[in-house]
Design a protein around this motif. Structure first.
Motif, PDB file in Angstrom:
ATOM      1  N   ASP A   1       0.762  -1.134  -0.001  1.00  0.00           N
ATOM      2  CA  ASP A   1       0.021   0.072  -0.090  1.00  0.00           C
ATOM      3  C   ASP A   1       0.975   1.328   0.053  1.00  0.00           C
ATOM      4  O   ASP A   1       0.494   2.135  -0.545  1.00  0.00           O
ATOM      5  CB  ASP A   1      -0.873   0.000   1.461  1.00  0.00           C
ATOM      6  N   HIS A   2       1.957   1.291   0.800  1.00  0.00           N
ATOM      7  CA  HIS A   2       2.994   2.382   0.951  1.00  0.00           C
ATOM      8  C   HIS A   2       3.466   2.390  -0.513  1.00  0.00           C
ATOM      9  O   HIS A   2       3.896   3.767  -0.917  1.00  0.00           O
ATOM     10  CB  HIS A   2       3.834   2.323   1.894  1.00  0.00           C
ATOM     11  N   VAL A   3       3.848   1.383  -1.142  1.00  0.00           N
ATOM     12  CA  VAL A   3       4.544   1.745  -2.406  1.00  0.00           C
ATOM     13  C   VAL A   3       3.739   2.050  -3.443  1.00  0.00           C
ATOM     14  O   VAL A   3       3.976   2.901  -4.103  1.00  0.00           O
ATOM     15  CB  VAL A   3       5.018   0.077  -3.016  1.00  0.00           C
ATOM     16  N   LEU A   4       2.348   1.882  -3.429  1.00  0.00           N
ATOM     17  CA  LEU A   4       1.443   2.381  -4.267  1.00  0.00           C
ATOM     18  C   LEU A   4       1.206   3.894  -3.881  1.00  0.00           C
ATOM     19  O   LEU A   4       0.955   4.751  -4.844  1.00  0.00           O
ATOM     20  CB  LEU A   4       0.041   1.534  -4.369  1.00  0.00           C
ATOM     21  N   GLU A   5       1.193   4.112  -2.737  1.00  0.00           N
ATOM     22  CA  GLU A   5       1.026   5.444  -2.441  1.00  0.00           C
ATOM     23  C   GLU A   5       2.212   6.535  -2.818  1.00  0.00           C
ATOM     24  O   GLU A   5       2.049   7.390  -3.462  1.00  0.00           O
ATOM     25  CB  GLU A   5       0.767   5.672  -0.825  1.00  0.00           C
ATOM     26  N   LYS A   6       3.370   5.945  -2.754  1.00  0.00           N
ATOM     27  CA  LYS A   6       4.573   6.633  -3.066  1.00  0.00           C
ATOM     28  C   LYS A   6       4.655   6.717  -4.721  1.00  0.00           C
ATOM     29  O   LYS A   6       5.360   7.810  -5.071  1.00  0.00           O
ATOM     30  CB  LYS A   6       5.748   6.133  -2.525  1.00  0.00           C
ATOM     31  N   ALA A   7       4.176   5.942  -5.607  1.00  0.00           N
ATOM     32  CA  ALA A   7       4.464   5.939  -6.883  1.00  0.00           C
ATOM     33  C   ALA A   7       5.593   6.233  -7.270  1.00  0.00           C
ATOM     34  O   ALA A   7       5.836   7.333  -8.118  1.00  0.00           O
ATOM     35  CB  ALA A   7       3.101   6.719  -7.482  1.00  0.00           C
ATOM     36  N   PRO A   8       6.617   5.289  -7.064  1.00  0.00           N
ATOM     37  CA  PRO A   8       8.104   5.759  -7.620  1.00  0.00           C
ATOM     38  C   PRO A   8       8.036   5.812  -8.864  1.00  0.00           C
ATOM     39  O   PRO A   8       7.271   4.873  -9.839  1.00  0.00           O
ATOM     40  CB  PRO A   8       9.075   4.679  -6.848  1.00  0.00           C
ATOM     41  N   ASP A   9       9.026   6.177  -9.559  1.00  0.00           N
ATOM     42  CA  ASP A   9       9.128   6.238 -11.247  1.00  0.00           C
ATOM     43  C   ASP A   9       9.841   4.783 -11.518  1.00  0.00           C
ATOM     44  O   ASP A   9       9.762   4.506 -12.405  1.00  0.00           O
ATOM     45  CB  ASP A   9      10.524   7.233 -11.794  1.00  0.00           C
ATOM     46  N   PHE A  10      10.410   4.071 -10.522  1.00  0.00           N
ATOM     47  CA  PHE A  10      11.129   2.601 -10.727  1.00  0.00           C
ATOM     48  C   PHE A  10      11.308   2.082  -9.438  1.00  0.00           C
ATOM     49  O   PHE A  10      11.392   2.678  -8.745  1.00  0.00           O
ATOM     50  CB  PHE A  10      12.185   2.631 -11.770  1.00  0.00           C
ATOM     51  N   ALA A  11      11.340   0.779  -9.558  1.00  0.00           N
ATOM     52  CA  ALA A  11      11.749  -0.004  -8.232  1.00  0.00           C
ATOM     53  C   ALA A  11      12.806  -1.223  -8.451  1.00  0.00           C
ATOM     54  O   ALA A  11      12.911  -1.505  -9.606  1.00  0.00           O
ATOM     55  CB  ALA A  11      10.259  -0.702  -7.837  1.00  0.00           C
ATOM     56  N   ILE A  12      13.552  -1.403  -7.619  1.00  0.00           N
ATOM     57  CA  ILE A  12      14.207  -2.253  -7.631  1.00  0.00           C
ATOM     58  C   ILE A  12      14.144  -3.422  -6.592  1.00  0.00           C
ATOM     59  O   ILE A  12      14.144  -2.983  -5.473  1.00  0.00           O
ATOM     60  CB  ILE A  12      15.943  -1.947  -7.333  1.00  0.00           C
ATOM     61  N   MET A  13      13.673  -4.629  -6.957  1.00  0.00           N
ATOM     62  CA  MET A  13      13.317  -5.628  -6.097  1.00  0.00           C
ATOM     63  C   MET A  13      14.531  -6.705  -5.969  1.00  0.00           C
ATOM     64  O   MET A  13      14.423  -7.465  -6.771  1.00  0.00           O
ATOM     65  CB  MET A  13      11.902  -6.278  -6.435  1.00  0.00           C
ATOM     66  N   ALA A  14      15.088  -6.419  -5.090  1.00  0.00           N
ATOM     67  CA  ALA A  14      16.290  -7.329  -4.807  1.00  0.00           C
ATOM     68  C   ALA A  14      16.163  -8.435  -3.984  1.00  0.00           C
ATOM     69  O   ALA A  14      15.155  -8.526  -3.110  1.00  0.00           O
ATOM     70  CB  ALA A  14      17.507  -6.489  -4.327  1.00  0.00           C
ATOM     71  N   GLY A  15      16.965  -9.427  -3.763  1.00  0.00           N
ATOM     72  CA  GLY A  15      16.787 -10.648  -2.549  1.00  0.00           C
ATOM     73  C   GLY A  15      15.615 -11.555  -3.315  1.00  0.00           C
ATOM     74  O   GLY A  15      15.097 -11.542  -4.253  1.00  0.00           O
ATOM     75  N   ASP A  16      14.997 -11.964  -1.912  1.00  0.00           N
ATOM     76  CA  ASP A  16      13.933 -12.897  -2.236  1.00  0.00           C
ATOM     77  C   ASP A  16      12.635 -12.186  -2.651  1.00  0.00           C
ATOM     78  O   ASP A  16      11.753 -13.042  -2.937  1.00  0.00           O
ATOM     79  CB  ASP A  16      13.682 -13.742  -0.827  1.00  0.00           C
TER      80      ASP A  16
END
Length: 105
Positions: A86-101
């Motif tokens: 929900d926080h990710v959607l609220e922030k609406a970043p220009d891009f995301a890096i999803m590392a690890g698991d």
């Protein structure tokens, strides 16, 4: 926002764990695009999404990004409740890096 009604067939690739992959060329810089996914010749939309292309190369600009790593979904017993998204959607970043698991979600 850029809209187009291009139809692209994507076949699952056994060498990529049956993921359907596509490369889209000739997109405009710093432009929002929306897309819909449909199965075969169906008119039923199974997913919708959006993305924004990168700004003009070598030109100063601002962007926001998100970095996540190794989220513990086991603690949530099948991840029914993960309020972080929900926080990710609220922030609406220009891009995301999803590392690890995180990539196994």
């Amino acid at each position: 926002w850029m809209t187009a009604s291009n139809k692209i067939n994507m076949e699952p690739r056994p060498e990529s764990n049956n993921a359907a992959l596509i490369t889209i060329d000739n997109l405009d810089e710093n432009t929002h695009y929306v897309y819909e996914l449909r199965l075969y010749n169906s008119t039923t939309v199974v997913a919708r999404g959006q993305f924004k292309t990168a700004p003009v190369p070598f030109k100063a600009g601002q962007f926001e990004y998100l970095l996540t790593s190794c989220m513990n979904i086991e603690a949530h017993k099948g991840y029914p409740d993960q309020p972080v998204w929900d926080h990710v959607l609220e922030k609406a970043p220009d891009f995301a890096i999803m590392a690890g698991d995180t990539v196994y979600l």
